[in-house]
Design a protein around this motif. Structure first.
Motif, PDB file in Angstrom:
ATOM      1  N   VAL A 127     -31.819 -75.174  26.928  1.00 14.39           N
ATOM      2  CA  VAL A 127     -32.975 -74.378  26.505  1.00 14.39           C
ATOM      3  C   VAL A 127     -33.234 -74.556  25.017  1.00 14.39           C
ATOM      4  N   THR A 128     -32.203 -74.424  24.208  1.00 11.13           N
ATOM      5  CA  THR A 128     -32.407 -74.422  22.761  1.00 11.13           C
ATOM      6  C   THR A 128     -32.744 -75.795  22.202  1.00 11.13           C
ATOM      7  N   THR A 129     -32.452 -76.860  22.931  1.00 11.10           N
ATOM      8  CA  THR A 129     -32.788 -78.201  22.442  1.00 11.10           C
ATOM      9  C   THR A 129     -34.047 -78.763  23.090  1.00 11.10           C
ATOM     10  N   LEU A 130     -34.607 -78.013  24.037  1.00 13.06           N
ATOM     11  CA  LEU A 130     -35.812 -78.490  24.713  1.00 13.06           C
ATOM     12  C   LEU A 130     -36.996 -78.465  23.749  1.00 13.06           C
ATOM     13  N   ARG A 131     -37.753 -79.543  23.732  1.00 18.18           N
ATOM     14  CA  ARG A 131     -38.947 -79.639  22.886  1.00 18.18           C
ATOM     15  C   ARG A 131     -40.140 -80.027  23.740  1.00 18.18           C
ATOM     16  N   PHE A 132     -41.318 -79.716  23.264  1.00 22.25           N
ATOM     17  CA  PHE A 132     -42.530 -80.085  23.992  1.00 22.25           C
ATOM     18  C   PHE A 132     -42.588 -81.586  24.214  1.00 22.25           C
ATOM     19  N   ALA A 133     -42.166 -82.347  23.226  1.00 25.36           N
ATOM     20  CA  ALA A 133     -42.198 -83.805  23.347  1.00 25.36           C
ATOM     21  C   ALA A 133     -41.285 -84.323  24.455  1.00 25.36           C
ATOM     22  N   ASP A 134     -40.315 -83.500  24.894  1.00 22.63           N
ATOM     23  CA  ASP A 134     -39.416 -83.900  25.968  1.00 22.63           C
ATOM     24  C   ASP A 134     -40.082 -83.823  27.335  1.00 22.63           C
ATOM     25  N   LEU A 135     -41.172 -83.082  27.437  1.00 21.39           N
ATOM     26  CA  LEU A 135     -41.736 -82.768  28.743  1.00 21.39           C
ATOM     27  C   LEU A 135     -42.623 -83.898  29.250  1.00 21.39           C
ATOM     28  N   PRO A 136     -42.352 -84.410  30.442  1.00 18.98           N
ATOM     29  CA  PRO A 136     -43.265 -85.385  31.041  1.00 18.98           C
ATOM     30  C   PRO A 136     -44.651 -84.790  31.220  1.00 18.98           C
ATOM     31  N   ALA A 137     -45.657 -85.665  31.238  1.00 20.71           N
ATOM     32  CA  ALA A 137     -47.044 -85.194  31.328  1.00 20.71           C
ATOM     33  C   ALA A 137     -47.264 -84.331  32.557  1.00 20.71           C
ATOM     34  N   GLU A 138     -46.642 -84.698  33.693  1.00 23.63           N
ATOM     35  CA  GLU A 138     -46.865 -83.929  34.905  1.00 23.63           C
ATOM     36  C   GLU A 138     -46.226 -82.543  34.829  1.00 23.63           C
ATOM     37  N   VAL A 139     -45.174 -82.408  34.042  1.00 28.94           N
ATOM     38  CA  VAL A 139     -44.549 -81.100  33.848  1.00 28.94           C
ATOM     39  C   VAL A 139     -45.456 -80.209  33.011  1.00 28.94           C
ATOM     40  N   VAL A 140     -46.061 -80.769  31.976  1.00 26.80           N
ATOM     41  CA  VAL A 140     -47.002 -80.012  31.139  1.00 26.80           C
ATOM     42  C   VAL A 140     -48.182 -79.535  31.987  1.00 26.80           C
ATOM     43  N   THR A 141     -48.715 -80.437  32.807  1.00 25.70           N
ATOM     44  CA  THR A 141     -49.835 -80.076  33.678  1.00 25.70           C
ATOM     45  C   THR A 141     -49.449 -78.952  34.627  1.00 25.70           C
ATOM     46  N   LYS A 142     -48.237 -79.036  35.177  1.00 28.37           N
ATOM     47  CA  LYS A 142     -47.780 -78.007  36.101  1.00 28.37           C
ATOM     48  C   LYS A 142     -47.647 -76.656  35.402  1.00 28.37           C
ATOM     49  N   ALA A 143     -47.121 -76.653  34.198  1.00 26.99           N
ATOM     50  CA  ALA A 143     -46.987 -75.399  33.453  1.00 26.99           C
ATOM     51  C   ALA A 143     -48.359 -74.787  33.157  1.00 26.99           C
ATOM     52  N   LYS A 144     -49.344 -75.607  32.872  1.00 25.06           N
ATOM     53  CA  LYS A 144     -50.705 -75.095  32.673  1.00 25.06           C
ATOM     54  C   LYS A 144     -51.244 -74.479  33.959  1.00 25.06           C
ATOM     55  N   GLU A 145     -51.014 -75.153  35.082  1.00 22.78           N
ATOM     56  CA  GLU A 145     -51.448 -74.624  36.375  1.00 22.78           C
ATOM     57  C   GLU A 145     -50.827 -73.260  36.659  1.00 22.78           C
ATOM     58  N   ILE A 146     -49.525 -73.176  36.406  1.00 22.10           N
ATOM     59  CA  ILE A 146     -48.804 -71.932  36.676  1.00 22.10           C
ATOM     60  C   ILE A 146     -49.356 -70.794  35.824  1.00 22.10           C
ATOM     61  N   ALA A 147     -49.654 -71.080  34.568  1.00 26.91           N
ATOM     62  CA  ALA A 147     -50.213 -70.050  33.688  1.00 26.91           C
ATOM     63  C   ALA A 147     -51.580 -69.593  34.187  1.00 26.91           C
ATOM     64  N   LEU A 148     -52.448 -70.556  34.509  1.00 29.02           N
ATOM     65  CA  LEU A 148     -53.778 -70.220  35.012  1.00 29.02           C
ATOM     66  C   LEU A 148     -53.667 -69.382  36.285  1.00 29.02           C
ATOM     67  N   HIS A 149     -52.821 -69.818  37.199  1.00 34.25           N
ATOM     68  CA  HIS A 149     -52.661 -69.123  38.464  1.00 34.25           C
ATOM     69  C   HIS A 149     -52.155 -67.691  38.243  1.00 34.25           C
ATOM     70  N   ALA A 150     -51.135 -67.541  37.403  1.00 32.82           N
ATOM     71  CA  ALA A 150     -50.574 -66.212  37.145  1.00 32.82           C
ATOM     72  C   ALA A 150     -51.608 -65.302  36.515  1.00 32.82           C
TER      73      ALA A 150
END
Length: 514
Positions: free
Chosen positions: A68-91
């Motif tokens: 958790v503490t070493t995770l950075r936005f740059a580490d996230l694959p594009a499809e993971v970023v897209t999924k997180a956006k979907e989850i936020a919109l849905h919630a």
């Protein structure tokens, strides 16, 4: 906190995030991958793992904290970023719609009565209260009408935990959209792995999946946004293990509306753990180790303990999350989908139906969707297989507009519900034991003797355009079309948002007086 002070805090936290260093060799911080049965490992470490009476604590909790503490936005694959956006919109869409419901108004009135520092916004109502209270009420909204996202292999619904938590702290500390999305991913990856590890024991304990692991998601999400270091994050996760809540208690007499709050309870519990850890309160660093408190509670053994860390940072569990199409328990969802398919092929009339048969797994039959056959409120209706089948067949849907007090007492629905039979199907049971899909079989027998059969092995996945449409249908119960579309556009571009406090006003509708 004034805007200037908040901005300085945000810059401080961003520097901390930027200065984190990724370390791929986890043994360098004393996290040892040893035989889980050997509690007397002797090895030199940097001191990050405590040694007590000659015993080295081998800690999955620390390994997750390091992730958790070493995770950075740059580490996230594009499809993971897209999924997180979907989850936020849905919630956010679910929160907006469910905020209008009677039990949600009860939760809101409770939070309003508590006061609190005006840090974060309550969706729809616009009340500004403490971050922990805002996350509690928004999490309760998000879990308030059985329209959540779902991680099928664990049964956890984490959008009602991570999104309210990230929204509350993102607004309070003026975090960026990149920070917001990264924190959500951190929460999902930790909690889904905890869920996979304890899944067999959840059923034995009659424990609610989201209530049991959601605090880990909130602690990771809040801890990331708070800029906790590894050791402090580990204490936050340790504390989260003591914050479990929620039971799968579904008696024939009904479960009441308490279940609606399980997402909010988990969010508040994890936030509390993170905030206390930041203040220096310590907890066990072995919470997620084999034989320790949390894992022992759920009977975890060597067969599942590896789920905590295997593939961490390489295989993204968040990508397997799907979204409910119907406003009902997940084990009823495939039945509604099956009816939808049958009706597309055979446009039979409801009045021509003689009987309906439903096949499910034994867990669903015995403990979740089978016990309540005569629902007395909307919550119970959403967990009643025979009522929900009849509702879909009579009304042609099973969403927000169908699960109403009026339809609860509709004579046509009640009559057909009395002719619906739910049984355990061996094929569905075997699949569920092996893979835990949400499958079902249905059969419809007409009065003329014709029979129609359909099997759904697993739930249909929503396409992005379907998800957008679901969001529109939900959000427009509170927002007008222009504001709904603006929030949709914002969600699709969350990684470009500089300050989340500019987003939360978009979540406020016309003032309610619950």
């Amino acid at each position: 906190m004034g805007h200037g002070a908040a901005l300085q805090r945000r810059l401080h936290l961003r520097r901390r995030h930027r200065d984190r260093r990724r370390v791929d060799d986890l043994s360098g911080v004393g996290v040892l991958r040893a035989d889980p049965g050997d509690r007397r490992v002797a090895q030199e470490t940097s001191g990050a793992v405590p040694v007590r009476e000659g015993r080295l604590i081998v800690s999955n909790t620390l390994e997750l904290a390091r992730f958790v503490t070493t995770l950075r936005f740059a580490d996230l694959p594009a499809e993971v970023v897209t999924k997180a956006k979907e989850i936020a919109l849905h919630a956010w869409g679910v929160q907006l719609a469910a905020s209008t419901l009677p039990w949600s108004a009860q939760v809101y009135r409770f939070v309003e009565s508590q006061g609190g520092v005006p840090e974060s916004t309550v969706v729809n109502y616009g009340l500004r209260t403490s971050a922990i209270n805002a996350a509690f009420v928004n999490g309760s909204f998000s879990h308030g009408f059985e329209m959540d996202d779902n991680h099928a292999r664990t049964g956890t619904k984490l959008g009602c935990v991570t999104v309210p938590t990230a929204t509350a702290f993102g607004e309070r500390d003026h975090m960026s959209g990149e920070d917001f999305l990264t924190a959500i991913v951190a929460g999902y990856e930790v909690a889904t792995r905890v869920g996979l590890t304890i899944r067999p024991g959840l059923d034995v304990q009659s424990a609610h999946p989201t209530g049991s692991v959601g605090a880990f998601a909130a602690a990771a999400t809040a801890g990331w946004l708070l800029g906790l270091d590894e050791q402090t994050m580990a204490h936050a996760l340790g504390g989260a293990g003591a914050q479990r809540s929620g039971l799968n208690e579904i008696p024939t007499s009904g479960r009441g509306h308490l279940k609606r709050t399980f997402g909010g309870m988990a969010a508040a519990g994890g936030i509390r753990s993170a905030l206390l850890a930041r203040e220096g309160l310590t907890g066990p660093l072995t919470t997620l180790d084999l034989g320790s408190g949390f894992t022992r509670t759920f009977g975890v053994d060597e067969s599942t303990i590896g789920n905590l860390t295997e593939g961490l940072g390489k295989e993204w569990e968040i990508l397997t999350v799907h979204y409910k199409i119907y406003a009902q328990d997940g084990y009823i969802q495939p039945m509604s989908e099956a009816f939808e398919k049958l009706r597309a092929r055979h446009p039979f009339r409801t009045e021509d139906i003689a009987s309906v048969w439903l096949g499910t797994n034994s867990l669903a039959h015995d403990d979740i969707i089978g016990p309540i056959t005569d629902p007395q409120d909307v919550t119970d209706a959403q967990f009643s297989a025979n009522y929900s089948a009849a509702l879909y067949l009579v009304k042609g849907g099973a969403a927000f507009d169908e699960y109403t007090e009026e339809n609860l007492h509709d004579p046509a629905v009640r009559d057909l519900a009395s002719r619906v039979t739910l049984t355990v199907d061996r094929e569905i049971e075997d699949d569920h034991v092996r893979f835990r899909p949400r499958g079902a079989k249905v059969s419809v027998t007409l009065k003329n003797g014709d029979e129609y059969h359909e099997t759904v092995k697993d739930l249909r996945k929503m396409a992005p355009e379907d998800l957008d449409e679901k969001y529109r249908n939900l959000s427009r119960r509170v927002l007008d079309e222009e504001r709904s579309e603006k929030l949709l556009e914002t969600a699709h571009q969350l990684d470009a948002v500089a300050d989340l406090s500019t987003v939360t006003p978009q979540l406020v509708g016309e003032r309610q007086n619950p």
